[in-house]
Scaffold this active site. Sequence first.
Site, PDB file in Angstrom:
ATOM      1  N   CYS A 178       0.750  -1.571   0.200  1.00  0.00           N
ATOM      2  CA  CYS A 178       0.198   0.227   0.089  1.00  0.00           C
ATOM      3  C   CYS A 178       1.038   0.714   0.275  1.00  0.00           C
ATOM      4  O   CYS A 178       0.640   1.981  -0.946  1.00  0.00           O
ATOM      5  CB  CYS A 178      -1.018   0.105   1.148  1.00  0.00           C
ATOM      6  SG  CYS A 178      -2.687  -1.191   0.639  1.00  0.00           S
ATOM      7  N   ARG A 228      -0.600   3.893  -2.172  1.00  0.00           N
ATOM      8  CA  ARG A 228      -1.218   3.533  -3.164  1.00  0.00           C
ATOM      9  C   ARG A 228      -3.019   4.006  -2.496  1.00  0.00           C
ATOM     10  O   ARG A 228      -4.365   4.145  -3.721  1.00  0.00           O
ATOM     11  CB  ARG A 228      -1.810   2.727  -4.914  1.00  0.00           C
ATOM     12  CG  ARG A 228      -1.628   1.234  -3.659  1.00  0.00           C
ATOM     13  CD  ARG A 228      -1.300   0.021  -4.096  1.00  0.00           C
ATOM     14  NE  ARG A 228      -1.401  -0.574  -4.155  1.00  0.00           N
ATOM     15  CZ  ARG A 228      -2.395  -1.507  -3.330  1.00  0.00           C
ATOM     16  NH1 ARG A 228      -3.633  -1.117  -3.616  1.00  0.00           N
ATOM     17  NH2 ARG A 228      -2.195  -2.777  -2.595  1.00  0.00           N
ATOM     18  N   ASP A 270      -6.851   2.783   3.995  1.00  0.00           N
ATOM     19  CA  ASP A 270      -8.269   2.432   5.023  1.00  0.00           C
ATOM     20  C   ASP A 270      -7.626   3.617   6.286  1.00  0.00           C
ATOM     21  O   ASP A 270      -6.934   3.009   6.923  1.00  0.00           O
ATOM     22  CB  ASP A 270      -7.874   0.825   5.541  1.00  0.00           C
ATOM     23  CG  ASP A 270      -8.255   0.812   6.861  1.00  0.00           C
ATOM     24  OD1 ASP A 270      -9.223   0.879   7.169  1.00  0.00           O
ATOM     25  OD2 ASP A 270      -8.938  -0.400   7.358  1.00  0.00           O
ATOM     26  N   ASN A 309      -0.215   4.419   9.308  1.00  0.00           N
ATOM     27  CA  ASN A 309       0.718   4.736   8.018  1.00  0.00           C
ATOM     28  C   ASN A 309       1.175   5.964   8.568  1.00  0.00           C
ATOM     29  O   ASN A 309       2.707   6.556   7.802  1.00  0.00           O
ATOM     30  CB  ASN A 309       0.304   4.484   7.184  1.00  0.00           C
ATOM     31  CG  ASN A 309       0.038   3.187   6.514  1.00  0.00           C
ATOM     32  OD1 ASN A 309      -1.361   3.162   6.009  1.00  0.00           O
ATOM     33  ND2 ASN A 309       0.492   2.423   6.116  1.00  0.00           N
ATOM     34  N   TYR A 329     -14.598   1.789   4.753  1.00  0.00           N
ATOM     35  CA  TYR A 329     -15.101   0.532   4.408  1.00  0.00           C
ATOM     36  C   TYR A 329     -16.474   0.939   4.914  1.00  0.00           C
ATOM     37  O   TYR A 329     -16.488   1.316   6.578  1.00  0.00           O
ATOM     38  CB  TYR A 329     -14.508  -0.069   5.450  1.00  0.00           C
ATOM     39  CG  TYR A 329     -13.735  -1.153   4.164  1.00  0.00           C
ATOM     40  CD1 TYR A 329     -13.875  -1.432   3.229  1.00  0.00           C
ATOM     41  CD2 TYR A 329     -12.046  -0.651   4.599  1.00  0.00           C
ATOM     42  CE1 TYR A 329     -12.161  -2.133   2.583  1.00  0.00           C
ATOM     43  CE2 TYR A 329     -10.998  -1.073   4.317  1.00  0.00           C
ATOM     44  CZ  TYR A 329     -11.503  -2.444   2.713  1.00  0.00           C
ATOM     45  OH  TYR A 329     -10.156  -2.394   1.671  1.00  0.00           O
TER      46      TYR A 329
HETATM   47  N1  LIG Z   1      -7.925  -3.956   5.763  1.00  0.00           N
HETATM   48  C1  LIG Z   1      -7.040  -3.893   5.663  1.00  0.00           C
HETATM   49  N2  LIG Z   1      -6.479  -2.555   6.185  1.00  0.00           N
HETATM   50  C2  LIG Z   1      -5.162  -2.550   6.841  1.00  0.00           C
HETATM   51  O1  LIG Z   1      -4.920  -1.014   7.475  1.00  0.00           O
HETATM   52  C3  LIG Z   1      -4.679  -3.454   6.416  1.00  0.00           C
HETATM   53  C4  LIG Z   1      -4.336  -4.107   5.103  1.00  0.00           C
HETATM   54  N3  LIG Z   1      -6.356  -4.602   5.141  1.00  0.00           N
HETATM   55  N4  LIG Z   1      -3.534  -5.377   5.490  1.00  0.00           N
HETATM   56  C5  LIG Z   1      -2.342  -4.850   5.180  1.00  0.00           C
HETATM   57  C6  LIG Z   1      -1.741  -4.480   6.947  1.00  0.00           C
HETATM   58  C7  LIG Z   1      -2.211  -5.049   8.205  1.00  0.00           C
HETATM   59  N5  LIG Z   1      -2.765  -3.572   8.228  1.00  0.00           N
HETATM   60  C8  LIG Z   1      -3.168  -3.731  10.258  1.00  0.00           C
HETATM   61  C9  LIG Z   1      -3.777  -4.903  10.063  1.00  0.00           C
HETATM   62  C10 LIG Z   1      -4.709  -4.407  11.407  1.00  0.00           C
HETATM   63  C11 LIG Z   1      -4.564  -3.563  12.018  1.00  0.00           C
HETATM   64  C12 LIG Z   1      -5.872  -3.622  13.189  1.00  0.00           C
HETATM   65  O2  LIG Z   1      -6.248  -4.150  13.441  1.00  0.00           O
HETATM   66  N6  LIG Z   1      -5.520  -2.569  14.109  1.00  0.00           N
HETATM   67  C13 LIG Z   1      -6.277  -2.566  15.446  1.00  0.00           C
HETATM   68  C14 LIG Z   1      -5.580  -3.245  16.462  1.00  0.00           C
HETATM   69  C15 LIG Z   1      -4.051  -3.128  16.524  1.00  0.00           C
HETATM   70  C16 LIG Z   1      -3.154  -3.876  17.779  1.00  0.00           C
HETATM   71  O3  LIG Z   1      -3.826  -4.259  18.312  1.00  0.00           O
HETATM   72  O4  LIG Z   1      -2.197  -3.991  17.906  1.00  0.00           O
HETATM   73  C17 LIG Z   1      -6.017  -1.184  15.648  1.00  0.00           C
HETATM   74  O5  LIG Z   1      -7.710  -0.642  16.448  1.00  0.00           O
HETATM   75  O6  LIG Z   1      -5.481  -0.203  15.106  1.00  0.00           O
HETATM   76  C18 LIG Z   1      -3.924  -1.925  11.506  1.00  0.00           C
HETATM   77  C19 LIG Z   1      -3.249  -2.257  10.278  1.00  0.00           C
HETATM   78  C20 LIG Z   1      -2.184  -2.447   8.059  1.00  0.00           C
HETATM   79  N7  LIG Z   1      -2.728  -3.186   6.624  1.00  0.00           N
HETATM   80  O1  LIG Z   2       0.131  -0.231   5.293  1.00  0.00           O
HETATM   81  C1  LIG Z   2      -1.562  -0.164   4.570  1.00  0.00           C
HETATM   82  C2  LIG Z   2      -1.668  -1.683   4.763  1.00  0.00           C
HETATM   83  C3  LIG Z   2      -2.265  -1.950   3.988  1.00  0.00           C
HETATM   84  N1  LIG Z   2      -3.722  -1.310   3.675  1.00  0.00           N
HETATM   85  C4  LIG Z   2      -5.257  -0.942   3.813  1.00  0.00           C
HETATM   86  C5  LIG Z   2      -5.229   0.420   2.038  1.00  0.00           C
HETATM   87  C6  LIG Z   2      -6.798  -1.415   2.097  1.00  0.00           C
HETATM   88  O2  LIG Z   2      -8.188  -1.156   2.321  1.00  0.00           O
HETATM   89  C7  LIG Z   2      -6.390  -2.493   1.995  1.00  0.00           C
HETATM   90  C8  LIG Z   2      -4.945  -3.256   0.768  1.00  0.00           C
HETATM   91  O3  LIG Z   2      -6.339  -3.246   0.040  1.00  0.00           O
HETATM   92  P1  LIG Z   2      -6.184  -3.014  -1.831  1.00  0.00           P
HETATM   93  O4  LIG Z   2      -7.481  -4.014  -2.161  1.00  0.00           O
HETATM   94  O5  LIG Z   2      -5.183  -4.279  -2.456  1.00  0.00           O
HETATM   95  O6  LIG Z   2      -5.851  -2.014  -1.948  1.00  0.00           O
HETATM   96  O7  LIG Z   2      -5.433  -2.179   2.768  1.00  0.00           O
HETATM   97  C9  LIG Z   2      -3.200   0.556   4.160  1.00  0.00           C
HETATM   98  O8  LIG Z   2      -4.391   1.494   5.256  1.00  0.00           O
HETATM   99  N2  LIG Z   2      -2.122   0.263   4.640  1.00  0.00           N
END
Ligand SMILES: Nc1nc(=O)c2c([nH]1)NC[C@@H]1CN(c3ccc(C(=O)N[C@@H](CCC(=O)O)C(=O)O)cc3)CN21
Ligand SMILES: O=c1ccn([C@H]2C[C@H](O)[C@@H](COP(=O)(O)O)O2)c(=O)[nH]1
Length: 283
Positions: free
Chosen positions: A160, A180, A183, A191, A223
Site C-alpha cells: 500500500c 496507493r 484504509d 501509516n 469501509y
Molecule cells: N483492510 C486493511 N486495512 C489495513 O490497514 C491493512 C490491511 N488491510 N492489510 C495489510 C495491513 C495490515 N494492517 C493493519 C492490520 C490490522 C490493524 C488493526 O487491527 N488495528 C487495530 C488493533 C491493532 C493492535 O491491537 O495491534 C487498531 O485498533 O488499530 C491495523 C493495521 C494495515 N494493513
Molecule cells: O499499510 C497499509 C496496508 C494496507 N492498507 C489498506 C488499504 C486497503 O484498504 C487494504 C488493501 O487493499 P487493496 O485492495 O490491495 O487496495 O489495506 C493500508 O491502509 N495501509
Amino acid sequence: MKQYLDLCRRIIDEGEWVANERTGKRCLTVINADLTYDVGAGEFPLVTTRKSYWKSAIAEIIGYLRGYDNAADFRALGTKTWDANANENQAWLNNPYRKGEDDMGLCYGAIGRNFPKPDGGSVDQLRQIVDDLTQGVDNRGEIFTFYHPGALHMACLRPCMYSHHFSLLGDTLYLNSTQRSCDVPLGLNFNMVQVYFLLAIMAQITGKKPGKAYHKIVNAHIYEDQLELMRDVQLTREPFAAPTFKINPDIKTLEDLETWVTLDDFELEGYEYHEAIAYPFSV
Ligand SMILES: Nc1nc(=O)c2c([nH]1)NC[C@@H]1CN(c3ccc(C(=O)N[C@@H](CCC(=O)O)C(=O)O)cc3)CN21
Ligand SMILES: O=c1ccn([C@H]2C[C@H](O)[C@@H](COP(=O)(O)O)O2)c(=O)[nH]1
C-alpha cells in the site's frame, strides 16, 4: 492530528461510494490527500481521538526494513497485523506461490531488500540508500520501492505504501512517501506513524538531521462497516496535544536495526488518548 481529522471529515462530506471486489465491501472514497509531518520539530502524528497501538505500527515497519515475509516474524517483533492477510484470505490460500502457514509472499521488504534485476541477481535498495546518505550523497534517485508489477501475483497483498524517496539538502534529510490505497480508520493510524518513524530512524542511522516527511495518498477510503464509528464516535471527540516520540540513541546503523532492536527501544511521552474503538478489518 488535525490533518487526519480533516481527511476523515472530507471523506464523509465529499466521498463517493465505490464497490471493492477484493473485499466485497463498499468504500466511501476520495482521491488524493497530502499530509506533512515536521519530524525535525518533533511533531509526532499520532491519533489521540482513540487509543492507537503505535508500537504495532513501529513493529510493522521494522519488519519491512528487515525484509520479513512471514506473519510469525511480525508477531515475534510485536504485531499481529499480518495474520489475517497471510492466513485468512481465500485467494491467497489458493495461490500456488503461498509457502504455507504465515507466508506473506514477495511483499514489502521481502522484495524491496532483494529486488530482482532483469539482467540477473538482485538489488538491496535500502543498503544502497543508507550507504549513499551516510556519505552525504543524494543522487536524486534514493528510492526504496516495494512495487514490482511482475511480482504482485506472488504476494498476499500488493504493497500500500509502496515508495519512499529520500532527499538531502545539506545535512537535512527529507522523505516523500507514496501510498496507493489507504484504509483511513485502521491503516492510516499506522501509516502516519510509519512515515514519521522512517524519516526519524533513517536520519539517525545516517547521521543527518530530520526535516519534513511528505505523505501522499492516492485512494483514501472508509469501509462501509467503519463509517458509523468514524462519523458518530471518533469525529465527535476533541483531540489531545501530540505526544513526544523517543528513539534509543544507541541505534546507530542499519545492522543495529536488523539485529538487536526491539520495541523497547521506542517510547512515547505524554500520550493522552480517548477510549479505544474497535474498527472492523476487511481481509
Ligand atoms: N483492510 C486493511 N486495512 C489495513 O490497514 C491493512 C490491511 N488491510 N492489510 C495489510 C495491513 C495490515 N494492517 C493493519 C492490520 C490490522 C490493524 C488493526 O487491527 N488495528 C487495530 C488493533 C491493532 C493492535 O491491537 O495491534 C487498531 O485498533 O488499530 C491495523 C493495521 C494495515 N494493513
Ligand atoms: O499499510 C497499509 C496496508 C494496507 N492498507 C489498506 C488499504 C486497503 O484498504 C487494504 C488493501 O487493499 P487493496 O485492495 O490491495 O487496495 O489495506 C493500508 O491502509 N495501509
